[in-house]
Motif scaffolding. Sequence first.
Motif, PDB file in Angstrom:
ATOM      1  N   LEU A   1      50.081  39.995  23.740  1.00 56.07           N
ATOM      2  CA  LEU A   1      49.118  40.806  24.935  1.00 56.07           C
ATOM      3  C   LEU A   1      47.906  40.427  24.705  1.00 56.07           C
ATOM      4  O   LEU A   1      47.149  39.868  25.738  1.00 56.07           O
ATOM      5  CB  LEU A   1      49.565  42.073  24.885  1.00 56.07           C
ATOM      6  N   VAL A   2      47.297  40.451  23.601  1.00 58.13           N
ATOM      7  CA  VAL A   2      45.713  40.042  23.324  1.00 58.13           C
ATOM      8  C   VAL A   2      45.625  38.521  23.660  1.00 58.13           C
ATOM      9  O   VAL A   2      44.367  38.396  24.404  1.00 58.13           O
ATOM     10  CB  VAL A   2      45.501  40.422  21.596  1.00 58.13           C
ATOM     11  N   PHE A   3      46.427  37.673  23.362  1.00 62.77           N
ATOM     12  CA  PHE A   3      46.127  36.396  23.720  1.00 62.77           C
ATOM     13  C   PHE A   3      46.098  36.054  25.191  1.00 62.77           C
ATOM     14  O   PHE A   3      45.258  35.546  25.735  1.00 62.77           O
ATOM     15  CB  PHE A   3      47.205  35.623  23.074  1.00 62.77           C
ATOM     16  N   ALA A   4      47.047  36.727  25.928  1.00 63.65           N
ATOM     17  CA  ALA A   4      46.987  36.783  27.279  1.00 63.65           C
ATOM     18  C   ALA A   4      46.012  37.404  28.181  1.00 63.65           C
ATOM     19  O   ALA A   4      45.426  36.584  28.786  1.00 63.65           O
ATOM     20  CB  ALA A   4      48.369  37.502  27.815  1.00 63.65           C
TER      21      ALA A   4
ATOM     22  N   LYS B   1      40.729  36.446  30.924  1.00 59.79           N
ATOM     23  CA  LYS B   1      39.251  36.588  30.649  1.00 59.79           C
ATOM     24  C   LYS B   1      38.584  35.337  30.806  1.00 59.79           C
ATOM     25  O   LYS B   1      37.677  35.100  31.370  1.00 59.79           O
ATOM     26  CB  LYS B   1      38.970  37.513  29.644  1.00 59.79           C
ATOM     27  N   HIS B   2      39.063  34.494  29.939  1.00 62.77           N
ATOM     28  CA  HIS B   2      38.390  33.262  29.686  1.00 62.77           C
ATOM     29  C   HIS B   2      38.610  32.125  31.157  1.00 62.77           C
ATOM     30  O   HIS B   2      37.561  31.657  31.647  1.00 62.77           O
ATOM     31  CB  HIS B   2      39.057  32.335  28.622  1.00 62.77           C
ATOM     32  N   HIS B   3      39.749  32.321  31.830  1.00 58.79           N
ATOM     33  CA  HIS B   3      39.909  31.616  32.903  1.00 58.79           C
ATOM     34  C   HIS B   3      39.078  32.151  34.085  1.00 58.79           C
ATOM     35  O   HIS B   3      38.569  31.497  34.905  1.00 58.79           O
ATOM     36  CB  HIS B   3      41.347  31.246  33.111  1.00 58.79           C
ATOM     37  N   ARG B   4      38.871  33.399  33.963  1.00 57.77           N
ATOM     38  CA  ARG B   4      38.214  34.143  35.096  1.00 57.77           C
ATOM     39  C   ARG B   4      36.729  33.637  35.031  1.00 57.77           C
ATOM     40  O   ARG B   4      35.969  33.460  36.098  1.00 57.77           O
ATOM     41  CB  ARG B   4      38.285  35.540  35.336  1.00 57.77           C
TER      42      ARG B   4
END
Length: 52
Positions: A38-41, A46-49
């Motif tokens: 869940l943390v990874f997702a 967030k990174h992709h946005r």
Amino acid sequence: MLFIVAAFLLLGVLVGTAAHIPVGATFAAAAVICAWLLVFAVRERKHHRQGS
């Protein structure tokens, strides 16, 4: 993603190492793995946005 965790948990209980450890420890390990995924997702989303 949660389906995959559930499938691996079921498979582990039936045929893997999880069959040899207490049920509580199995569920604790599954919870840790689920939290990590869940943390990874969230971090990936967030990174992709931010990158777009």
